[in-house]
Design a protein around this motif. Structure first.
Motif, short mmCIF file in Angstrom:
data_model
loop_
_atom_site.label_atom_id
_atom_site.label_comp_id
_atom_site.label_asym_id
_atom_site.label_seq_id
_atom_site.Cartn_x
_atom_site.Cartn_y
_atom_site.Cartn_z
N LEU A 1 0.82 -1.22 0.00
CA LEU A 1 0.00 0.00 0.00
C LEU A 1 0.85 1.27 0.00
CD1 LEU A 1 -2.70 -1.16 2.56
CD2 LEU A 1 -2.98 -0.90 0.09
N ALA A 2 2.17 1.12 0.09
CA ALA A 2 3.06 2.28 0.13
C ALA A 2 3.40 2.82 -1.25
CB ALA A 2 4.34 1.93 0.88
N ASP A 3 3.09 2.09 -2.28
CA ASP A 3 3.31 2.54 -3.66
C ASP A 3 4.75 2.93 -3.96
OD1 ASP A 3 0.55 2.24 -4.07
OD2 ASP A 3 0.17 4.29 -3.40
N GLY A 4 5.71 2.26 -3.32
CA GLY A 4 7.12 2.51 -3.61
C GLY A 4 7.70 3.77 -2.99
N ASN A 5 6.92 4.53 -2.26
CA ASN A 5 7.38 5.75 -1.61
C ASN A 5 8.05 5.36 -0.28
OD1 ASN A 5 7.62 8.10 -0.08
ND2 ASN A 5 5.66 8.94 -0.78
N TYR B 1 5.80 4.87 7.15
CA TYR B 1 4.50 5.21 7.72
C TYR B 1 3.61 3.98 7.81
CZ TYR B 1 -0.25 7.11 7.87
OH TYR B 1 -1.56 7.37 8.18
N MET B 2 3.57 3.18 6.75
CA MET B 2 2.71 2.00 6.74
C MET B 2 3.19 0.94 7.73
SD MET B 2 0.19 2.78 4.95
CE MET B 2 -0.62 1.19 5.09
N LEU B 3 4.50 0.81 7.90
CA LEU B 3 5.00 -0.13 8.90
C LEU B 3 4.65 0.34 10.31
CD1 LEU B 3 8.50 -1.09 7.43
CD2 LEU B 3 6.41 -2.48 7.49
N GLU B 4 4.67 1.64 10.52
CA GLU B 4 4.24 2.19 11.81
C GLU B 4 2.75 1.93 12.03
OE1 GLU B 4 5.34 6.28 11.60
OE2 GLU B 4 7.49 5.84 11.76
N PRO C 1 -6.79 -5.69 6.40
CA PRO C 1 -6.65 -5.04 5.08
C PRO C 1 -7.42 -3.73 4.96
CG PRO C 1 -7.00 -7.39 4.81
CD PRO C 1 -7.20 -7.08 6.28
N ALA C 2 -8.67 -3.71 5.42
CA ALA C 2 -9.46 -2.47 5.35
C ALA C 2 -8.86 -1.41 6.26
CB ALA C 2 -10.91 -2.76 5.74
N TRP C 3 -8.38 -1.81 7.43
CA TRP C 3 -7.78 -0.86 8.37
C TRP C 3 -6.53 -0.23 7.76
CZ3 TRP C 3 -3.62 0.58 11.21
CH2 TRP C 3 -3.85 1.32 12.37
N LEU C 4 -5.70 -1.04 7.12
CA LEU C 4 -4.48 -0.52 6.51
C LEU C 4 -4.78 0.37 5.29
CD1 LEU C 4 -2.06 -3.57 6.76
CD2 LEU C 4 -1.88 -1.40 7.97
N GLU C 5 -5.80 -0.01 4.52
CA GLU C 5 -6.19 0.83 3.38
C GLU C 5 -6.66 2.20 3.85
OE1 GLU C 5 -9.04 -1.28 1.05
OE2 GLU C 5 -7.59 -2.83 0.48
N ALA D 1 -3.64 4.15 4.81
CA ALA D 1 -2.92 4.61 3.63
C ALA D 1 -3.58 5.84 3.02
CB ALA D 1 -2.84 3.49 2.60
N GLU D 2 -4.90 5.89 3.07
CA GLU D 2 -5.63 7.05 2.54
C GLU D 2 -5.39 8.29 3.40
OE1 GLU D 2 -9.69 5.90 2.29
OE2 GLU D 2 -9.31 4.47 0.65
N GLN D 3 -5.09 8.10 4.67
CA GLN D 3 -4.86 9.22 5.58
C GLN D 3 -3.42 9.72 5.52
OE1 GLN D 3 -6.08 7.78 9.39
NE2 GLN D 3 -8.25 7.82 8.88
N TYR D 4 -2.58 9.09 4.72
CA TYR D 4 -1.20 9.54 4.58
C TYR D 4 -1.17 10.95 4.01
CZ TYR D 4 3.71 9.62 3.25
OH TYR D 4 5.02 9.95 3.11
N PRO D 5 -0.40 11.85 4.60
CA PRO D 5 -0.36 13.23 4.10
C PRO D 5 0.11 13.30 2.65
CG PRO D 5 0.92 13.01 6.13
CD PRO D 5 0.46 11.66 5.74
N ARG D 6 -0.65 13.91 1.82
CA ARG D 6 -0.33 14.00 0.37
C ARG D 6 0.90 14.87 0.08
NH1 ARG D 6 -2.95 9.82 -1.55
NH2 ARG D 6 -5.16 9.91 -1.16
#
Length: 80
Positions: free
Chosen positions: A36-40, A46-49, A65-69, A72-77
């Motif tokens: 879900l990190a898309d290579g960033n 952040y996703m491991l945290e 899976p839903a929780w992690l998705e 991931a959507e809440q990651y600062p753009r």
């Protein structure tokens, strides 16, 4: 003596099976979070945290899976 060997061998085999099962589940959860990190690189961290946070909060594996998705959507753009 034969029964002792059988009991010890069976117990060791069951423990190893349990241990391997747990490790494979951890690896698949980690792979899910990293996918879900898309290579960033920053988002990977952040996703491991978030995965560690989900484990600490006791998120069920079925809901992970839903929780992690959602995390991931809440990651600062701005950092992407």
């Amino acid at each position: 003596m034969d029964y002792f060997i059988i009991v010890v061998t069976t117990a060791a085999g069951l423990y190893f099976h349990w241990w391997l099962f747990r490790r494979i589940r951890q690896w698949s959860d980690r792979d899910l979070a990293l996918s879900l990190a898309d290579g960033n690189e920053h988002k990977r961290q952040y996703m491991l945290e978030q995965l560690a946070r989900a484990r600490a909060q006791g998120v069920r594996r079925k809901e992970l899976p839903a929780w992690l998705e959602q995390a991931a959507e809440q990651y600062p753009r701005g950092d992407a």
